[in-house]
Structure formats: structure tokens, C-alpha cells
Design a protein around this motif. Structure first.
Motif, PDB file in Angstrom:
ATOM      1  N   UNK A  68       0.836  -1.197   0.000  1.00  0.00           N
ATOM      2  CA  UNK A  68       0.000   0.000   0.000  1.00  0.00           C
ATOM      3  C   UNK A  68       0.874   1.251   0.000  1.00  0.00           C
ATOM      4  N   UNK A  69       0.452   2.263  -0.761  1.00  0.00           N
ATOM      5  CA  UNK A  69       1.265   3.471  -0.907  1.00  0.00           C
ATOM      6  C   UNK A  69       1.531   4.148   0.439  1.00  0.00           C
ATOM      7  N   UNK A  70       0.553   4.106   1.347  1.00  0.00           N
ATOM      8  CA  UNK A  70       0.716   4.754   2.639  1.00  0.00           C
ATOM      9  C   UNK A  70       1.627   3.966   3.574  1.00  0.00           C
ATOM     10  N   UNK A  71       1.832   2.683   3.286  1.00  0.00           N
ATOM     11  CA  UNK A  71       2.665   1.861   4.151  1.00  0.00           C
ATOM     12  C   UNK A  71       4.131   1.842   3.720  1.00  0.00           C
ATOM     13  N   UNK A  72       4.416   2.376   2.550  1.00  0.00           N
ATOM     14  CA  UNK A  72       5.784   2.371   2.053  1.00  0.00           C
ATOM     15  C   UNK A  72       6.603   3.463   2.739  1.00  0.00           C
ATOM     16  N   UNK A  73       7.606   3.069   3.488  1.00  0.00           N
ATOM     17  CA  UNK A  73       8.499   4.017   4.159  1.00  0.00           C
ATOM     18  C   UNK A  73       9.617   4.383   3.203  1.00  0.00           C
ATOM     19  N   UNK A  74       9.288   5.185   2.216  1.00  0.00           N
ATOM     20  CA  UNK A  74      10.207   5.513   1.125  1.00  0.00           C
ATOM     21  C   UNK A  74      11.206   6.579   1.545  1.00  0.00           C
ATOM     22  N   UNK A  75      12.443   6.393   1.107  1.00  0.00           N
ATOM     23  CA  UNK A  75      13.491   7.395   1.335  1.00  0.00           C
ATOM     24  C   UNK A  75      14.148   7.706  -0.010  1.00  0.00           C
ATOM     25  N   UNK A  76      14.307   8.987  -0.260  1.00  0.00           N
ATOM     26  CA  UNK A  76      14.972   9.433  -1.489  1.00  0.00           C
ATOM     27  C   UNK A  76      16.070  10.410  -1.069  1.00  0.00           C
ATOM     28  N   UNK A  77      17.309   9.913  -1.044  1.00  0.00           N
ATOM     29  CA  UNK A  77      18.447  10.763  -0.703  1.00  0.00           C
ATOM     30  C   UNK A  77      18.926  11.434  -1.989  1.00  0.00           C
ATOM     31  N   UNK A  78      18.977  12.738  -1.965  1.00  0.00           N
ATOM     32  CA  UNK A  78      19.364  13.520  -3.137  1.00  0.00           C
ATOM     33  C   UNK A  78      20.779  14.057  -2.923  1.00  0.00           C
ATOM     34  N   UNK A  79      21.668  13.756  -3.858  1.00  0.00           N
ATOM     35  CA  UNK A  79      23.044  14.282  -3.807  1.00  0.00           C
ATOM     36  C   UNK A  79      23.251  15.191  -5.014  1.00  0.00           C
ATOM     37  N   UNK A  80      23.912  16.305  -4.785  1.00  0.00           N
ATOM     38  CA  UNK A  80      24.118  17.272  -5.864  1.00  0.00           C
ATOM     39  C   UNK A  80      25.488  17.906  -5.731  1.00  0.00           C
ATOM     40  N   UNK A  81      26.067  18.255  -6.876  1.00  0.00           N
ATOM     41  CA  UNK A  81      27.366  18.916  -6.911  1.00  0.00           C
ATOM     42  C   UNK A  81      27.206  20.252  -7.630  1.00  0.00           C
ATOM     43  N   UNK A  82      28.170  21.161  -7.499  1.00  0.00           N
ATOM     44  CA  UNK A  82      28.033  22.491  -8.106  1.00  0.00           C
ATOM     45  C   UNK A  82      27.952  22.448  -9.632  1.00  0.00           C
ATOM     46  N   UNK A  83      27.452  23.554 -10.190  1.00  0.00           N
ATOM     47  CA  UNK A  83      27.391  23.701 -11.642  1.00  0.00           C
ATOM     48  C   UNK A  83      28.780  23.499 -12.253  1.00  0.00           C
TER      49      UNK A  83
END
Length: 774
Positions: A68-83
Motif C-alpha cells: 500500500x502506498x501509505x505503508x511504504x516508508x520511502x526514502x529518497x536521498x538527493x546528492x548534488x554537486x556544483x554547476x
């Protein structure tokens, strides 16, 4: 009722050790049950029967392992570097690899290996291209699909590391796990590498910090000291309110053993319990002090205070409870559980005021008003009656009641104008505070991948009635249909079941989860659903977190008229019983509508439009209006009951309507004003909490109490009472016979200071004297 409460108050005062022991036992028993039997709270906002839930049921039928969508303990780690740099550069690649290894070592992680964004993007594209070649499909389409799902931005500067914690629901993610995640990201940041995270698995359950409650209690204590001029008397309502709230919160926790409770429910119950708990005790204590001016018998004074002000507390509490429990009729489980929990807390507050407060007065005895910091010596007029600010305000309104009505109605109506642009939605990471990692991660994702990346929808396709040879084509046609819609960035088949009878199509909108265009897209997909089903022979449905929250918002909006009719209807009958009138309840209800519409208008202006820069503009939490209406209606009737019952008490004593209004303000305005300030301070303190639901609810409730207590109840209502005159108390004889006589004013109570006579006896004497003079 007054007679029964009179006896209850005297008994609690006289046998205070027994009553205190009873409350202690109750607190210990409920606390023990909550500690041993409670279950985790939830953030699920689903409603059985909505289209997205039906589609989710279809998905579960075709894909038994689907979560179920509400039961998913989703994590999205975003990494970014400079232009100008990329995640593949040697300066960052090793650091990202180290970050991924640290993330993989977090508690509650899944068994599947975790990969960095560069490696994951390459592996994904390779697998999809190979699958296309094996199936004889165009490789270019496979590359386009891979790019749409890629965890690496087109310029290689922003990447995603994604997983679901290995838990049954979001509520099972332990705070220590989230703390460890934050620590890992803190260690990885710096030297040009940005690391943030969003998703349901990053927030955890909402917990009370304590600061807001302490601020509200501190302001309440100051107001009570000014009201009673006594440290002991000021502390009694605080003490009883804390007992009531503590028991109420433990009760809410205990309820999780039987039903699902939302994580915001304890905060709302605390907010409401503190406000009404202090106010109810305040009204009874103020009446007790007033009775001590007529008698030295403290037990009798407590009995009369509980019999009169306590009766008003009972009916005021009933209006709040009716408004909250009526949330059951809208058929929304999470909202119903919030209403039940809040109503239970109010019920406890009423019981505490009627029994624990008299017991504490019995325990303190003559010291109940000890610790004097000032003495209250009101001025008196030529007739010896108290001349206070309440009297002055009532007489000021009496000079121009028509002008007062016009100004109040036009003023509140103008404040309600922003309501026409109301946009309801559920809070998301993209609407979180700008200083949170969730918001910063969402902004990075929107910039690098498009805002729709955080607002995916899932089309479920059931092809069991389609010939086996045609199923693949049917799935493709559904995906092409979804991709061809306006405001769709991409759509593709992302999975089929083992039997080949079902498929899921991932739809990525071009707009974010809080955007009205995303809601319009869902509406369009649903409107054309029958056409694509007929064309392909399939059965389809659209689900996913975005679709579910949108459907919940629409259901809440449609349930509002039904809820409002039930609440207003039941409360109108209750107020007719209390006031023995038709017009008084009618004016009370119309005044409430003015105050709640103005409140919603101001809330839209401040929270949605971003006026004054207090918060960044964002949609209003979907269930806030319906919950606000229920709660504010109950609180509005509190002030109506406390203020107007004193007017009716004066009127049944023989005063004209004009004089009764002034007398009602003489006896109640000071206490009602104090109660209003206390409620405003308690609610406003919750604005400090960094949680959109609680912040907006605290603001709206504080504004609503100000409008209703000071603008409507203490300004508009007396003006209307002046204009109505004796007609205000008109009630058809046949209806008078039908309605039960509850004696809220305590007319049947025997008053020792009246020589053992009742107020009814005094009224009979007045009637006889009037007849003789006539």
C-alpha cells in the motif's frame, strides 16, 4: 440537572479524599493500559470506496505482493554537486560511494543492495535496452523510458539514492533510524557536495515538543492571576486541565489498541483539552467566588456553582462533543478517529471540572483564594450593582445596535472574501518549511528531474478478459493514452504480473503534487477512462499517493455540507432546550457562520496566499476546514451558553431584555473575556510547531476564537438581543411543552442565603407583587 449537579458538587467538596483517590486510580489504570497495549500511530489518510482505493484493491488482486502506498516508508536521498561538475568526477565519486555504504549500514534497511546514482542509472538503462532487444521493441523508446526513470539528472549533477525501509508501515520506522540517517547525511555534506532527503520514511511520527503547551499554559496562568488576583485560584484550573489532558492523551494512546489513530491526533487533543479544560474550570471557579459573596458556607457555595455554572459547562461540553463525534457521519475513518479522540478529551475535561475541581476546593478550604497578589474592588452604581467594563461595553453597544450589526457583518464578510480561492490539498515534502531537508530535497528533485517526479500516479491495468496474444498491445495502448495527456511528462509500463494478466503504468505529471494542474490531470484521466477501457477491453484504475490524497480532499469537500447540517441541526435543538427560545439559537448559529467563514478567509490569505510573509504560500490542509467547523462550532456555543445563560437568568428574575443583557455582561463578560484570551493563547502557541497541519490548525483556531468570542458573542449577539427585545425569548407554547426543562439557571435550587427559598419562590413573589400593583 442543576439539582443533581448541586448534590454532586457538594459531595465532591465534602468527600474530597475519595474523589481525589478515584482520579488518581483512573490516571494510573489508563496509563498502564496505554503503556502495555497501545500500538503505533499512523499517517494514513485513505477512505474506503474512493476511486484510488478501488484501483489499489485491483492492484493488490493482480499483484499480491504490492505494498500500500501509505505503508511504504520511502526514502529518497538527493546528492548534488556544483554547476560545471558531475557526480562521476573523481572529487565526488568516492565520497558518494562512501555515503552509499554508510546508508546501507543504517538500521531497518532492506536486504537488496544499495547502489549510487551513477551506477544505478547505467545498470537500469542497460537492462531496459536489453529487454527491448529481446522483445524486438525499439531501442530508442527503451532509452527514453530509462531516462525518464533515471536516478541521475541529464547533466549528471544531481542523483538519487532510493529505497524503502524494511518495515510493515511508516509508523514502524524508529526515531533512532531517522536520527542515524540524518547523521550520515551531515557527515557527507560539505566541500561542494549537497545531501538532502525526502520521502515518507524520513519524517517519522509527529511528537509533542512541549514548548507550545508551556507557552499557552504560561499565558493562561497570567490571565487567571489577573482574573482572580490569587496564585492558588489561578493554579487550580491549570492543574485540573493538565490532569484532564494527561488522561485524555493516555486514553488516545490506549485507543490505538482498537482503532487506527493518526499521528496528529494527540496534538489536536492536547490543543483542545487544554483550552476547554482551563475554561470550564474557570467558569465554575468564578461562580464559586461569586457565591461566596452571599454565603460563608463553602460547601453550599460549591454546590450552587456546580449546579449553575456546571450546568452551563455540561451543555457547552455537549455542543463540542456533538460537533466532534458528528465527524462519524462523513464516513472518513481517520477524521472520525480524530473526532472521537478529541471528543473523549472534552468529555474528560467536563468530568474533571464537575468533580475534581470541587474536590480540590474541598481540600484547600479557605485557602482556595490564597496567595493574594491584588484585591478586586469593583465600582458600583447608584443601585449598588457592580459597574465594570462589561457593563460599560454592553451600554456602549446599546447606543447604536443597528450600526454595530452592520459593521460586524460587513467586516467579517470582507474578511471571508479570500475563501473563494480556497485550494485544499495534503501537505507534502514540497510544501514543507524551506529550512527542512525534505523541502530542500524536493526543490533539488524538481529542478533536476521536474516537479512531477515527486507526484507519480500509477495506472493499474486488468487484462484478464483480453486474449493472451493481445495483452501486450493493450498495455502499450494504455501507456500511450496516458502519455498523450496534457501535463504528463512521461508514461510507461513498469511491471506485469507473472500470469501476464495485469500491468502497472507509471504516469509522471509535468507538475508537482500540490499543483492544481496535477489534480486536473487526474480528473481528465478518470473522465477518459471508460473510453480507453472500451478500446482495449481492459479494466483500469489510477492510484498512488498523489491520486489517493487528491481523492481524499474531494471527499472531504463533498462531505462538508452534510456534516454542517448534522452539527447545526443537533446543536440548534440543544440550544433551544437550554435557552427556551428559537431566535437566540438562530442568532447563535448565524453568528458562528460569520466567524468561521471569516476565519477560513483569513487562513487562506495568510497560509495559502502567503500574506504578511508569516509562512510560504501553500494549499490548506484538506481536513482543516471540516475539523475547524466542528470544533469552532462547539467552542462558539461555549461562549454563547456561558454569556447568554446569565442574560436569561436575569430575564427570568424579572428584568427586561435590555437590562438582562447588561446584567449578563456584568456577571460574565470578565470571565468570558479571560476564557477567550486563554483559548487564543493556547491555540496560537501551536503556531510555533514546525508541522503544516498543526501550524495551520493553531492559527485558524486562535483567529476563530478571537472572531467568535470578541466580535460575535460579545459584540454582535448583544446588539441583536437589544434589537429583538422580548421577542428574543419567544417560544411557541406547544414547543415549550415538548422540550424538557433542564433548569440550567438553577431556579429550583434551595438557596440558604435566601432563607431556604428557591429562585422560583422569589419569582412567584415578584409575579404576585406585580399583579397586586396592577
Amino acid at each position: 440537572m442543576a439539582t443533581l449537579l448541586h448534590r454532586l458538587g457538594k459531595t465532591a467538596f465534602r468527600r474530597w479524599p475519595l474523589f481525589l483517590a478515584g482520579w488518581i486510580v483512573a490516571v494510573l489504570a489508563v496509563g498502564a493500559f496505554a503503556a502495555t497495549m497501545s500500538k503505533p500511530m499512523t499517517d494514513a489518510f485513505s477512505i474506503p470506496g474512493i476511486p484510488s482505493e478501488k484501483a489499489a484493491d485491483l492492484q493488490a488482486e493482480l499483484f499480491p505482493d504490492a505494498v500500500d502506498a501509505f505503508d511504504q516508508a520511502t526514502v529518497k536521498v538527493v546528492v548534488a554537486v556544483p554547476e560545471g561538475s558531475t557526480l562521476s568526477d573523481r572529487a565526488y565519486a568516492d565520497r558518494v560511494d562512501a555515503l552509499v555504504q554508510d546508508l546501507a549500514a543504517l538500521p531497518q534497511m532492506p536486504d537488496a543492495p544499495l547502489a549510487g546514482p551513477v551506477e544505478a542509472a547505467q545498470a537500469q538503462e542497460k537492462a531496459m535496452v536489453q529487454a527491448a532487444r529481446d522483445a524486438g521493441s525499439p531501442v530508442a523508446d527503451a532509452r527514453a523510458d530509462a531516462a525518464a526513470l533515471s536516478p541521475l539528472s541529464e547533466d549528471g549533477r544531481v542523483g538519487l539514492v532510493q529505497w524503502d525501509f524494511d518495515v510493515d508501515s511508516v509508523a514502524d520506522v524508529e526515531p533512532a533510524t531517522i536520527d542515524a540517517l540524518m547523521d550520515v547525511m551531515d557527515d557527507a555534506r560539505g566541500d561542494g557536495l549537497t545531501v538532502d532527503a525526502n520521502g515518507s520514511g524520513t519524517t517519522g511520527m509527529i511528537h509533542l515538543g512541549g514548548t507550545s503547551e508551556l507557552i499557552g499554559i504560561a499565558v493562561a496562568l497570567l490571565v487567571l492571576i489577573l482574573t482572580f488576583g490569587s496564585l492558588v485560584a489561578a493554579g487550580l484550573p491549570i492543574l485540573t486541565a493538565l490532569v484532564g489532558v494527561g488522561l485524555g492523551i493516555m486514553g488516545v494512546t490506549a485507543m490505538t489498541a482498537f482503532i487506527d489513530i493518526g499521528s496528529t491526533t494527540p496534538m489536536l487533543a492536547t490543543m483542545i483539552g487544554l483550552a476547554v479544560g482551563i475554561d470550564y474550570a474557570l467558569f465554575i471557579l468564578a461562580r464559586y467566588r461569586n457565591e461566596l459573596q452571599h454565603t460563608d458556607d463553602r460547601e453550599e457555595a460549591v454546590g450552587i456553582a456546580v449546579g449553575t455554572a456546571g450546568s452551563a459547562v455540561v451543555f457547552a461540553g455537549l455542543t463540542v462533543i456533538i460537533a466532534l463525534t458528528a465527524l462519524l457521519v462523513v464516513g472518513i475513518p481517520f477524521l472520525a478517529s480524530m473526532g472521537i479522540a478529541a471528543a473523549a478529551t472534552v468529555f474528560v475535561a467536563v468530568l474533571v471540572a464537575l468533580t475534581l475541581l470541587p474536590a480540590l476546593l474541598g481540600m484547600t478550604g479557605s485557602k482556595a483564594f490564597g496567595g493574594r497578589v491584588r484585591h478586586y474592588r469593583p465600582k458600583r452604581d447608584a443601585d449598588g450593582l457592580v459597574l465594570n467594563n462589561g457593563v460599560r461595553w454592553a451600554r456602549t453597544i446599546a447606543r447604536a445596535p443597528v450600526a454595530v450589526v452592520v459593521v460586524v457583518v460587513l467586516g467579517l464578510g470582507a474578511l471571508a472574501l479570500p475563501l473563494q480561492s480556497l485550494h485544499l490539498a495534503f501537505p507534502s515534502d514540497s510544501t514543507a518549511s524551506v529550512d527542512t531537508t525534505q523541502r530542500q530535497a524536493s526543490d533539488l528533485v524538481a529542478e533536476a528531474f521536474g516537479p512531477g517526479r515527486d507526484a507519480p500516479m500509477l495506472a493499474v491495468v486488468d487484462a484478464r478478459d483480453v486474449p493472451e496474444a493481445d495483452r501486450g498491445a493493450a498495455f502499450g495502448e494504455v501507456a500511450a493514452w496516458a502519455a498523450g495527456q496534457d501535463d504528463v511528462a512521461h508514461a510507461q509500463v513498469v511491471g506485469t504480473n507473472e500470469q501476464g494478466t495485469g500491468a502497472t503504468v507509471l504516469i509522471t505529471p509535468a507538475t508537482g503534487p500540490e499543483d492544481t494542474a496535477t489534480e486536473d490531470l487526474l480528473t481528465t484521466l478518470r473522465a477518459e477512462q471508460a473510453e480507453i477501457e472500451e478500446s482495449t477491453g481492459t479494466t483500469t484504475g489510477v492510484t498512488g499517493l498523489t491520486a489517493i490524497t487528491t481523492d481524499v480532499s474531494e471527499r472531504l469537500s463533498s462531505a462538508l455540507p452534510v456534516y454542517l447540517a448534522v452539527v447545526v441541526g443537533l446543536a440548534f435543538v440543544l440550544l433551544m432546550i437550554v435557552f427556551r427560545s428559537i431566535l437566540v439559537p438562530l442568532t447563535a448559529t448565524l453568528g458562528f457562520l460569520l466567524s468561521v467563514l471569516a476565519t477560513l478567509g483569513v487562513t487562506v490569505a495568510v497560509f495559502q496566499e502567503g500574506m504578511f510573509g508569516i509562512v510560504e504560500g501553500q494549499p490548506i490542509v484538506s481536513f482543516m476546514p471540516i475539523f475547524l467547523i466542528g470544533l469552532v462550532f462547539g467552542l462558539a456555543m461555549d461562549y454563547q451558553v456561558f454569556l447568554v445563560t446569565r442574560m436569561r437568568e436575569a430575564h427570568v428574575h424579572g428584568m427586561s431584555t435590555h437590562d438582562a443583557v447588561v446584567d449578563g455582561f456584568r456577571n460574565s463578560a470578565r470571565v468570558v473575556a479571560a476564557a477567550g484570551v486563554i483559548m487564543i493563547s493556547v491555540f496560537a502557541a501551536f503556531i510555533l510547531i514546525d508541522e503544516p497541519i498543526i501550524k495551520s490548525m493553531g492559527f485558524a483556531l486562535a483567529v476563530a476564537v478571537f472572531f467568535d468570542a470578541f466580535i460575535v458573542r460579545m459584540t454582535l449577539i448583544p446588539a441583536l438581543m437589544y434589537l429583538l427585545g422580548e421577542k428574543a425569548w419567544w417560544l411557541p407554547a406547544w414547543l415549550d411543552r415538548l422540550l424538557p426543562d433542564v433548569d440550567v439557571e438553577g431556579e429550583k435550587l434551595v438557596r440558604p442565603h435566601l432563607g431556604g427559598r428557591t429562585i422560583e419562590d422569589e419569582l412567584d413573589d415578584l409575579d404576585e407583587a406585580s399583579t397586586v400593583r396592577a
